[in-house]
Scaffold this motif. Structure first.
Motif, mmCIF file in Angstrom:
data_model
loop_
_atom_site.group_PDB
_atom_site.id
_atom_site.type_symbol
_atom_site.label_atom_id
_atom_site.label_comp_id
_atom_site.label_asym_id
_atom_site.label_seq_id
_atom_site.Cartn_x
_atom_site.Cartn_y
_atom_site.Cartn_z
ATOM 1 N N ASP A 1 1.741 6.829 -6.660
ATOM 2 C CA ASP A 1 0.570 7.638 -7.163
ATOM 3 C C ASP A 1 0.294 9.028 -6.873
ATOM 4 O O ASP A 1 0.424 9.724 -7.618
ATOM 5 C CB ASP A 1 -0.564 6.885 -6.897
ATOM 6 C CG ASP A 1 -0.835 5.409 -7.464
ATOM 7 O OD1 ASP A 1 -0.069 5.123 -8.310
ATOM 8 O OD2 ASP A 1 -1.786 4.710 -6.956
ATOM 9 N N LEU A 2 0.748 9.370 -5.489
ATOM 10 C CA LEU A 2 0.721 10.603 -4.858
ATOM 11 C C LEU A 2 1.945 11.608 -5.796
ATOM 12 O O LEU A 2 1.577 12.685 -5.811
ATOM 13 C CB LEU A 2 0.845 10.732 -3.789
ATOM 14 C CG LEU A 2 1.758 10.687 -2.812
ATOM 15 C CD1 LEU A 2 2.836 11.584 -2.658
ATOM 16 C CD2 LEU A 2 1.378 10.242 -1.303
ATOM 17 N N TYR B 1 0.826 -1.146 -0.020
ATOM 18 C CA TYR B 1 -0.007 -0.101 -0.030
ATOM 19 C C TYR B 1 0.812 1.056 0.004
ATOM 20 O O TYR B 1 0.598 2.084 -0.784
ATOM 21 C CB TYR B 1 -0.828 0.057 1.324
ATOM 22 C CG TYR B 1 -1.452 1.346 1.524
ATOM 23 C CD1 TYR B 1 -2.701 1.731 0.642
ATOM 24 C CD2 TYR B 1 -0.997 2.303 2.365
ATOM 25 C CE1 TYR B 1 -3.290 2.927 0.833
ATOM 26 C CE2 TYR B 1 -1.534 3.451 2.666
ATOM 27 C CZ TYR B 1 -2.811 3.855 1.826
ATOM 28 O OH TYR B 1 -3.326 5.165 2.099
ATOM 29 N N GLU C 1 -4.986 12.066 3.793
ATOM 30 C CA GLU C 1 -4.228 10.704 3.832
ATOM 31 C C GLU C 1 -2.971 11.030 2.940
ATOM 32 O O GLU C 1 -1.900 10.573 3.317
ATOM 33 C CB GLU C 1 -4.865 9.471 3.592
ATOM 34 C CG GLU C 1 -4.101 8.216 3.596
ATOM 35 C CD GLU C 1 -3.737 7.857 4.672
ATOM 36 O OE1 GLU C 1 -2.934 7.026 4.617
ATOM 37 O OE2 GLU C 1 -3.725 8.617 5.657
ATOM 38 N N HIS C 2 -2.951 11.459 1.759
ATOM 39 C CA HIS C 2 -1.858 11.632 0.955
ATOM 40 C C HIS C 2 -0.569 12.468 1.659
ATOM 41 O O HIS C 2 0.373 12.021 1.805
ATOM 42 C CB HIS C 2 -2.160 12.317 -0.180
ATOM 43 C CG HIS C 2 -2.999 11.482 -1.107
ATOM 44 N ND1 HIS C 2 -4.408 12.028 -1.462
ATOM 45 C CD2 HIS C 2 -2.971 10.262 -1.738
ATOM 46 C CE1 HIS C 2 -5.062 11.228 -2.430
ATOM 47 N NE2 HIS C 2 -4.125 9.900 -2.377
ATOM 48 N N ASP D 1 -5.989 8.327 7.551
ATOM 49 C CA ASP D 1 -6.626 6.945 7.592
ATOM 50 C C ASP D 1 -6.775 6.552 9.330
ATOM 51 O O ASP D 1 -7.282 5.618 9.517
ATOM 52 C CB ASP D 1 -6.058 5.729 6.956
ATOM 53 C CG ASP D 1 -6.248 5.776 5.429
ATOM 54 O OD1 ASP D 1 -7.189 6.762 5.109
ATOM 55 O OD2 ASP D 1 -5.761 5.206 4.731
ATOM 56 N N THR E 1 2.989 1.634 -3.485
ATOM 57 C CA THR E 1 2.052 2.018 -4.608
ATOM 58 C C THR E 1 1.535 3.449 -4.350
ATOM 59 O O THR E 1 1.177 4.054 -5.375
ATOM 60 C CB THR E 1 1.058 1.007 -5.023
ATOM 61 O OG1 THR E 1 0.279 0.787 -3.816
ATOM 62 C CG2 THR E 1 1.635 -0.354 -5.439
ATOM 63 N N THR E 2 1.077 3.800 -3.220
ATOM 64 C CA THR E 2 0.238 5.059 -2.851
ATOM 65 C C THR E 2 1.158 6.169 -3.170
ATOM 66 O O THR E 2 0.870 7.168 -3.600
ATOM 67 C CB THR E 2 -0.335 5.023 -1.800
ATOM 68 O OG1 THR E 2 -1.099 4.195 -1.337
ATOM 69 C CG2 THR E 2 -1.139 6.482 -1.217
#
Length: 128
Positions: free
Chosen positions: A25-26, A18, A37-38, A69, A21-22
């Motif tokens: 992405d961010l 998580y 959360e980002h 989160d 990958t996050t």
């Protein structure tokens, strides 16, 4: 985006967690599209500093209890836990964060919110 500002494309993630990958992405998202959360995750992973730190302080001035989160205060806690080097060259930003964290502690103490000890500990380390 962080990717554009840093002029560095990390490519596709090589690990499927998580966090990995996050974060990948961010880094590609426009800064104004980053959610709480980002911000928490980018601060915690020290990705995109100093842009993310500045954005976090601006957003925390609107609401110091922004939740990622894990609940209220996540973004503040992550910002306070950044190493001193993150604020080098930005004493104005560090001062703003310190002021808003102190004000938040007053509210936390008045409301006896459960995040009090966690924020108090992080603020103590932040101040020094």
């Amino acid at each position: 985006s962080i990717e554009q500002l840093e002029r560095a494309d990390w490519g596709a993630p090589t690990y499927g967690s998580y966090v990995v990958t996050t974060v990948h992405d961010l880094r590609r998202m426009p800064l104004d599209a980053l959610g709480d959360e980002h911000l928490r995750l980018a601060l915690s992973q020290q990705v995109g500093l100093p842009w993310v730190a500045e954005l976090a302080v601006i957003r925390l001035e609107e609401d110091p209890f922004r939740a990622g989160d894990f609940g209220p205060g996540d973004v503040l806690r992550a910002a306070l836990r950044l190493p001193a080097e993150a604020w080098r060259g930005r004493p104005d930003l560090k001062d703003r964060l310190g002021r808003l964290a102190s004000q938040a502690m007053t509210t936390i103490e008045a409301l006896t919110l459960p995040i009090r000890d966690d924020i108090d500990e992080a603020l103590g380390r932040f101040q020094g």
